[in-house]
Design a protein around this motif. Structure first.
Motif, short mmCIF file in Angstrom:
data_model
loop_
_atom_site.label_atom_id
_atom_site.label_comp_id
_atom_site.label_asym_id
_atom_site.label_seq_id
_atom_site.Cartn_x
_atom_site.Cartn_y
_atom_site.Cartn_z
N ALA A 21 0.82 -1.21 0.00
CA ALA A 21 0.00 0.00 0.00
C ALA A 21 0.85 1.26 0.00
O ALA A 21 1.86 1.36 0.72
CB ALA A 21 -0.93 0.00 1.20
N LEU A 22 0.42 2.23 -0.81
CA LEU A 22 1.07 3.53 -0.86
C LEU A 22 0.49 4.39 0.26
O LEU A 22 -0.65 4.85 0.18
CB LEU A 22 0.84 4.19 -2.22
N VAL A 23 1.30 4.60 1.30
CA VAL A 23 0.83 5.32 2.49
C VAL A 23 1.88 6.36 2.89
O VAL A 23 3.05 6.27 2.52
CB VAL A 23 0.57 4.36 3.66
N ARG A 24 1.44 7.34 3.67
CA ARG A 24 2.34 8.39 4.15
C ARG A 24 3.03 7.91 5.42
O ARG A 24 2.39 7.50 6.38
CB ARG A 24 1.53 9.66 4.40
N ARG A 25 4.35 7.99 5.43
CA ARG A 25 5.16 7.57 6.57
C ARG A 25 6.30 8.57 6.79
O ARG A 25 6.66 9.34 5.90
CB ARG A 25 5.75 6.16 6.32
N ASP A 26 6.88 8.53 7.99
CA ASP A 26 8.03 9.39 8.28
C ASP A 26 9.16 9.08 7.32
O ASP A 26 9.36 7.93 6.88
CB ASP A 26 8.49 9.17 9.72
N PHE A 27 9.96 10.11 7.00
CA PHE A 27 10.94 10.00 5.92
C PHE A 27 12.14 10.89 6.26
O PHE A 27 12.08 11.70 7.19
CB PHE A 27 10.28 10.47 4.61
N LEU A 28 13.23 10.72 5.53
CA LEU A 28 14.43 11.54 5.70
C LEU A 28 14.76 12.23 4.39
O LEU A 28 14.64 11.63 3.31
CB LEU A 28 15.62 10.68 6.12
#
Length: 803
Positions: free
Chosen positions: A620-627
């Motif tokens: 699934a394409l979901v929003r998650r924490d990123f750098l």
């Protein structure tokens, strides 16, 4: 003698030509029936009756079985010879219950639902006239099977089976409306469509990727606009309608006119609609958390917070809209049908009401947060050919160019800098769809598709005092998104009682983006992105009808959504204190679905329809924490914000039940009820789960109707169950601006109901009047996940003239 023979042949030809024009009427009222579907499997032909209840059935001449379908009437099965012996006049008997209706959305071709394993519903034009939906989103909500979320009055984002936004697909006249910037957040593109110019609306529930490709995970919403009607004799056919409407809750002033001019080979239909809505007034009885009794105005070069005289008005929510449609049809002979359609829609700017509810340091967060004019234009040229050969019985080629324009305009309170982001998408599409009957039991539906989306995104920063502007950050990169696909679907009628259907589709999608327009504003570690990947989807299902009074449907299918420009390249504030940044390393997400449906009619008095489903979403394409460059936070809009990105980082599942019941009461009275339950869970970063954001609470509608020759009355209730704080999606729990507070001070979505009554009366063959009162008890309610409350007590009056 020779002249007499010639005259006899000529006269006989004329009589035969006239005789092959069928006329279909209501047996009780003797009124002509428009929109009756006439179809046969051999030859593979279908058509619909015009406003005079007529159609030229010359193409059916050799048909042994012709099906005559009209929603609300008993289906007839006749041979051409039988119709001829009836002098080409048929009378349909009203019937409140039927298991079969004719739909297009399942395969792009007319089929009866008795041969379709998926659940498909139609929303009839008669129901639209009675209900008077203000927008196409409200039109979908009329069904009682589609949940509608709204962030502002100029909006409406459908939720179907736990999915929404870019996991649902829209089509208009067979053309894909979804673009490469359809986002995971709530959408309002559906309001670009005109309910007055809509001939038929269908909703296919569950995966539709075999026929429609990317995004068709939760369902497909298919809109067919008015078709130009030909004259069936030497006289020019002139028909049309004019509608005017007023609603009190938002001071609605609406007008519509459409005119059809038809000759034997040429036909034109022109449609124009205009809407004007004032700020929407909510109800008096409900949560006080929904009341915002102030708004911001610019006065003498300063932002001033204004206290409203009436706190129930939701300011700013006013907007206006126009829609224009022009269609031309040319039918040179019985084999060819060419149609060109032009559609244009434009709204005024309108406020995003939920953003105006945000506060900072006890004051409004924004002085402005508006959507600029939403514009949609489509040019659509279709060629339809009917002639049995080795390759096809019928073929349709659709060439379309759509242009979409939308913008976002925001300015913080007391700031002199206005941020404007403008997006334009040119969407080109080519669809080649064919149908071929291999023999009496086997029909193939197959075709090819090519889509190109060209995305142009710009940003601008304007000083509102001196009107000077500089280039600002854009929402998206400059990008193109391509899709190439081939599909095949096979319908095999094992027997009169049992039908199998299965299909496959291969889709290649190609994405190219250039981030140069934003490198001066954000420290991305890349300036270009390219994706070239493919997806294979399929489905298999069956329909079993032991008798004409009940049916069992089962379907197993897959669907996919390829990453688009919104997934890969978007930069925006997803929530207070967080910013979403581009991520070029994405792949398609896949859904795996099973549904089972049972429908049964008891003694032509009670109909029960149950459908259960279970869907798993993988990758699934979901929003998650990123750098970004090793940083988990960056400055955005003057605030240090946590970095997030769309990622293939989760799995999810949704299951639910759709239930409907219809009961035929005493003469003229009927009762019906639809109820929808769904529950979804989504995997989080730490392996735990959260309720799915787009799985709506329990909702539905119950109706009591009365019909006579000239009068139709309907009393109904719409309702939604509660969504507690614990059952809100994790990302929803902190959205103070849209939810009410429970006893513990936590956000939640309360249950609600509305009581409503509608009436329509035919004053004459030409004039009819419809009226209604919505939300009689003046409830203050807000549909789940919405940023704006529904209308309070609302009086509606509409007058329609048909000619």
């Amino acid at each position: 003698m020779k002249n007499i023979l010639i005259f006899g042949l000529w006269f006989g030809t004329i009589i035969t030509s006239i005789a092959q024009t069928i006329t279909i009427k209501d047996v009780e009222t003797n009124l002509a029936l428009e929109g009756v579907v006439i179809l046969s499997e051999k030859p593979k032909v279908s058509l619909i009756t015009n406003s005079q209840g007529q159609a030229d059935i010359t193409a059916f001449k050799k048909a042994k079985t012709i099906q005559i379908h009209s929603l609300g009437f008993k289906t007839l099965f006749k041979s051409f010879d039988e119709i001829e012996s009836d002098n080409f006049q048929l009378f349909l008997e009203p019937m409140s219950m039927d298991l079969d209706e004719v739909v297009i959305s399942a395969t792009r071709w007319r089929q009866t639902t008795g041969n379709i394993p998926s659940k498909v519903i139609s929303i009839s034009p008669k129901e639209i006239i009675l209900q008077n939906p203000q927008t196409a989103a409200d039109l979908l909500g009329v069904s009682g099977k589609v949940f509608i979320q709204k962030s502002q009055q100029g909006g409406g984002s459908p939720m179907i089976r736990g999915f929404a936004t870019n996991r649902l697909l829209y089509t208009v006249d067979g053309v894909r409306m979804n673009t490469a910037i359809f986002r995971g957040g709530n959408l309002q593109n559906v309001i670009s469509l005109d309910p007055f110019a809509t001939e038929n609306t269908e909703v296919l529930f569950g995966p539709g990727s075999v026929i429609y490709g990317s995004d068709a995970i939760g369902g497909v919403m298919s809109f067919q606009t008015l078709t130009p009607q030909l004259s069936l004799n030497d006289k020019t056919l002139l028909t049309g309608k004019a509608v005017t409407r007023y609603s009190s809750a938002n001071n609605e002033k609406t007008g519509h006119l459409d005119v059809n001019i038809g000759w034997k080979k040429w036909a034109l239909v022109t449609s124009f609609s205009s809407w004007d809505y004032d700020h929407l007034k909510q109800g008096s009885h409900g949560p006080n958390n929904y009341i915002k009794d102030y708004h911001v105005e610019r006065q003498n070069g300063e932002d001033v917070v204004i206290s409203q005289n009436d706190p129930l008005f939701q300011v700013p929510t006013a907007y206006s809209q126009i829609n224009v449609m022009q269609k031309v049809r040319f039918v040179p002979n019985k084999n060819w049908d060419l149609q060109y359609g032009f559609h244009y829609s434009e709204t005024s700017p309108y406020g995003r009401y939920d953003r105006h509810n945000r506060t900072r340091n006890g004051l409004p967060r924004y002085a402005e947060w508006n959507y600029g004019p939403q514009k949609w234009m489509m040019n659509n040229l279709s060629f339809h050919h009917t002639k049995s050969n080795t390759i096809y019985d019928q073929v349709t080629l659709r060439l379309a160019l759509q242009t979409f324009e939308e913008s976002r305009i925001d300015r913080s309170l007391n700031s002199t800098e206005r941020n404007t982001q403008l997006e334009k998408v040119d969407a080109y599409s080519i669809n080649l769809d064919m149908v071929k009957s291999i023999h009496s039991k086997n029909t193939l539906y197959y075709g090819l598709e090519y889509i190109l989306n060209d995305v142009d995104s710009k940003g601008k920063l304007t000083n509102i005092n001196d009107k000077t502007s500089i280039t600002g950050p854009s929402r998206y990169p400059m990008a193109t998104w391509n899709s190439l696909a081939a599909y095949i679907n096979n319908e095999f009628r094992v027997s009169e009682k049992f039908t199998l259907q299965g299909g496959l589709r291969y889709n290649q999608y190609i994405f190219d983006a250039d981030f140069e327009n934003n490198l001066d504003f954000y420290p991305f570690p890349f300036n270009k992105a390219t994706i070239n990947d493919g997806a294979l989807t399929g489905n298999i299902g069956a329909v079993y009808k032991p008798t004409n009074s009940w049916a069992i449907r089962a379907n197993v299918g897959t669907a996919f959504r390829s990453p688009n420009v919104d997934d890969i390249g978007k930069i925006f504030d997803s929530e207070p204190g967080a910013v979403t940044v581009p991520n070029p390393n994405l792949k398609a997400e896949y859904a795996y679905n099973f549904d089972l449906g049972i429908a049964k009619i008891f003694k032509n008095t009670v109909k029960i329809d149950l459908t259960g489903y279970y869907t798993i979403l993988k990758n699934a394409l979901v929003r998650r924490d990123f750098l970004v460059n090793g940083q988990d936070s960056i400055m955005y809009d003057g605030i240090l914000s946590k970095v997030q990105a769309i990622q293939n980082a989760a799995s999810a599942h949704v299951y639910g039940l759709q239930a409907g019941v219809e009961v035929k009461l005493s003469t003229g009275f009927n009762f019906s009820s639809d109820i929808n339950y769904q529950y979804g869970e989504e995997e989080l970063d730490d392996g735990s789960t959260s309720p799915s954001r787009h799985a709506s609470p329990l909702f539905g509608v119950s109706r009591l109707t009365y019909r006579s020759d000239k009068l139709k009355l309907e009393a109904y209730t719409t309702f939604q169950g509660e969504r507690s704080f614990e059952d809100l999606a994790l990302e929803e729990q902190s959205k103070d601006e849209i939810y009410a507070k429970d006893a513990n001070g936590n956000n939640y979505s309360p249950s609600w109901y509305t009581l409503n009554v509608k009436a329509m009366y035919n004053l004459s063959d030409m004039f009819s009047i419809s009226s209604g009162i919505e939300n009689i008890t003046d409830q203050r309610y807000r549909p789940y996940s919405s940023g704006i409350s529904g209308a309070g007590r609302n009086f509606i009056l509409s007058l329609k003239a048909e000619f």
